[in-house]
Design an enzyme around this catalytic site. Sequence first.
Site, PDB file in Angstrom:
ATOM      1  N   ALA A  65      12.447  60.482 -10.025  1.00  6.20           N
ATOM      2  CA  ALA A  65      11.306  61.688 -10.639  1.00  6.20           C
ATOM      3  C   ALA A  65      10.350  60.111 -11.157  1.00  6.20           C
ATOM      4  CB  ALA A  65      11.385  62.470 -11.211  1.00  6.20           C
ATOM      5  N   GLY A 110      16.468  61.152  -9.693  1.00  5.38           N
ATOM      6  CA  GLY A 110      16.438  63.082  -8.167  1.00  5.38           C
ATOM      7  C   GLY A 110      16.495  62.188  -7.023  1.00  5.38           C
ATOM      8  N   GLU A 113      20.305  62.852  -7.018  1.00  7.40           N
ATOM      9  CA  GLU A 113      19.861  64.697  -6.544  1.00  7.40           C
ATOM     10  C   GLU A 113      19.525  64.814  -5.021  1.00  7.40           C
ATOM     11  OE1 GLU A 113      17.699  64.692 -10.571  1.00  7.40           O
ATOM     12  OE2 GLU A 113      19.036  65.683 -10.904  1.00  7.40           O
ATOM     13  N   GLU A 133      19.124  59.342 -16.335  1.00  4.87           N
ATOM     14  CA  GLU A 133      18.055  60.195 -17.374  1.00  4.87           C
ATOM     15  C   GLU A 133      18.280  59.576 -19.174  1.00  4.87           C
ATOM     16  OE1 GLU A 133      19.737  61.740 -14.330  1.00  4.87           O
ATOM     17  OE2 GLU A 133      18.128  62.357 -13.126  1.00  4.87           O
TER      18      GLU A 133
HETATM   19  N1  COA Z   1       9.220  56.731 -11.361  1.00  5.16           N
HETATM   20  C1  COA Z   1       7.671  55.498 -11.490  1.00  5.16           C
HETATM   21  N2  COA Z   1       7.697  54.462 -10.830  1.00  5.16           N
HETATM   22  C2  COA Z   1       9.412  53.906 -10.884  1.00  5.16           C
HETATM   23  C3  COA Z   1      10.540  54.571 -10.492  1.00  5.16           C
HETATM   24  C4  COA Z   1      10.015  56.052 -11.257  1.00  5.16           C
HETATM   25  N3  COA Z   1      11.108  56.072 -11.076  1.00  5.16           N
HETATM   26  N4  COA Z   1      11.495  53.811 -10.176  1.00  5.16           N
HETATM   27  C5  COA Z   1      11.085  52.517  -9.947  1.00  5.16           C
HETATM   28  N5  COA Z   1       9.263  52.347 -10.073  1.00  5.16           N
HETATM   29  C6  COA Z   1       8.129  51.758  -9.750  1.00  5.16           C
HETATM   30  C7  COA Z   1       8.158  50.516 -11.040  1.00  5.16           C
HETATM   31  O1  COA Z   1       7.565  51.396 -12.312  1.00  5.16           O
HETATM   32  C8  COA Z   1       8.029  49.107 -10.150  1.00  5.16           C
HETATM   33  O2  COA Z   1       5.952  50.259 -10.398  1.00  5.16           O
HETATM   34  P1  COA Z   1       5.226  48.646 -10.689  1.00  5.16           P
HETATM   35  O3  COA Z   1       5.626  47.856  -9.327  1.00  5.16           O
HETATM   36  O4  COA Z   1       3.710  49.326 -10.135  1.00  5.16           O
HETATM   37  O5  COA Z   1       5.212  47.941 -11.523  1.00  5.16           O
HETATM   38  C9  COA Z   1       8.268  50.013  -8.907  1.00  5.16           C
HETATM   39  O6  COA Z   1       8.503  50.995  -8.866  1.00  5.16           O
HETATM   40  C10 COA Z   1       8.935  49.024  -8.649  1.00  5.16           C
HETATM   41  O7  COA Z   1      10.101  48.671  -9.502  1.00  5.16           O
HETATM   42  P2  COA Z   1      10.680  47.283 -10.691  1.00  5.16           P
HETATM   43  O8  COA Z   1      11.263  47.801 -11.947  1.00  5.16           O
HETATM   44  O9  COA Z   1       9.480  46.777 -10.813  1.00  5.16           O
HETATM   45  O10 COA Z   1      12.008  46.965  -9.363  1.00  5.16           O
HETATM   46  P3  COA Z   1      13.140  46.730  -9.975  1.00  5.16           P
HETATM   47  O11 COA Z   1      13.822  45.808  -8.602  1.00  5.16           O
HETATM   48  O12 COA Z   1      13.025  45.314 -10.733  1.00  5.16           O
HETATM   49  O13 COA Z   1      14.464  48.000 -10.728  1.00  5.16           O
HETATM   50  C11 COA Z   1      14.680  50.413 -10.510  1.00  5.16           C
HETATM   51  C12 COA Z   1      14.957  49.001  -9.384  1.00  5.16           C
HETATM   52  C13 COA Z   1      14.950  51.496  -9.714  1.00  5.16           C
HETATM   53  C14 COA Z   1      16.379  49.278 -11.240  1.00  5.16           C
HETATM   54  C15 COA Z   1      13.984  50.564 -11.768  1.00  5.16           C
HETATM   55  O14 COA Z   1      12.611  50.371 -11.134  1.00  5.16           O
HETATM   56  C16 COA Z   1      14.703  51.536 -12.160  1.00  5.16           C
HETATM   57  O15 COA Z   1      15.444  51.600 -12.918  1.00  5.16           O
HETATM   58  N6  COA Z   1      14.070  52.751 -12.316  1.00  5.16           N
HETATM   59  C17 COA Z   1      14.030  53.905 -12.800  1.00  5.16           C
HETATM   60  C18 COA Z   1      15.404  54.282 -12.362  1.00  5.16           C
HETATM   61  C19 COA Z   1      14.984  55.972 -12.909  1.00  5.16           C
HETATM   62  O16 COA Z   1      15.481  56.095 -14.877  1.00  5.16           O
HETATM   63  N7  COA Z   1      15.226  56.772 -12.610  1.00  5.16           N
HETATM   64  C20 COA Z   1      15.230  58.316 -13.209  1.00  5.16           C
HETATM   65  C21 COA Z   1      13.670  58.954 -13.378  1.00  5.16           C
HETATM   66  S1  COA Z   1      14.396  60.883 -14.150  1.00  5.16           S
END
Ligand code: COA
Length: 258
Positions: A65, A110, A113, A133
Amino acid sequence: MYTSILLEMAEGIATITINRPDKMNALNKTVLDELDKGIDEVMADTSVRSVIITGAGPKAFVAGADISEFKGLDKDQAMAMAKRGQDIFRKIERSVKPVVAAVNGFALGGGCELAMSCHFRLASDNAKFGQPEVNLGLIPGYGGTQRLVQLIGKGKAIELLIGAGMIDAQEAKVLGLVNYVTTPADLIQETKKILQLINSKAPLAVASCIKAANAVFDESINGFDLEVKEFGDCFVTGDMKEGVNAFLEKRKASFTGN
Ligand code: COA
C-alpha cells in the site's frame, strides 16, 4: 481512461499491469480504484477468458500500500481503507475467470496480498515476497493474515508476519506460494502459456472448480454440497456433451462456454 494501470487484451487473456514503477507500483487510492474498475471491465468482457496481474518495470510487482497515504488517517479511515482493499481483492479471488499473478519483483505488504488473492502465482527469479507491516507498527489489512496462513500454513505464515521476513522466489515455490519460477524475460510468456491451456478447457467447468475450491475457505458454504451442485450444473451443459462426445469420438473437444 486509466492513469495508473495498463489494461491490454489479446487472444482471450487480459493483462492488468500496475503502472507506477517510480513508486515500486505502490497501491495508492487511484491504483485501487482503477484496479477495481479494470477487474469489472475484464469480467464483463466476454472475449476475456482469463486474467494476468503484473507490475510495471523490472523491480517491483507491487511494494505494498502507498505508505505516504497513511499519514493523517484516523482509525475509521484506516479501517475503511483496509475494507476497501479487502473488497477488491475478494472480487479477484471470487472471479470465475482464472486470475493469475505474474510476480516480477518485490511483492511486499499489499503486493503480496494482491498476489495471494489471485488464483495462483508465477514468479520471476528476482521476486521477493513478504509482509513487512510490523516494521511500520501495523499488520496486513488486505487479507494477508488470512491468505498467507491458507497458502503456506500457520507456522511459517506467523513467522513471516511477525518477523517481517522476506523470502525469494525459490523459497516461495518450496512453500507453495508460487507454482513456477521463471526468468524475468520469460515470466509473461510462461504465464500466458499456462492460461492458453486453461482457456482451451470448458469455461463453465473452470468456473465451477474455482467456486468449489474457494468454498474450502468460506465457512458459510459447505464445499462438498457446493461440489455436488456444481457437478450437476456442469452435467447439463452443452460443453459437457461436447467434451464427452469428443472423448468417445477420439477428437479434440471444442468448447463454447454453454
Ligand atoms: N509506499 C509508498 N512509496 C513506496 C513504497 C510504498 N509501499 N515502496 C516504495 N516506495 C517508493 C519509495 O518511497 C521511493 O520513492 P522516492 O523515489 O520518491 O523516494 C521509490 O518507491 C523507490 O523505492 P526505494 O525504497 O528507493 O527502492 P529500493 O530499491 O531501495 O527498495 C523496497 C525497494 C521495496 C525494498 C523499499 O521501497 C521498501 O521497503 N518499500 C516499502 C515496503 C513496505 O513496507 N510495504 C508495506 C506497506 S504497508
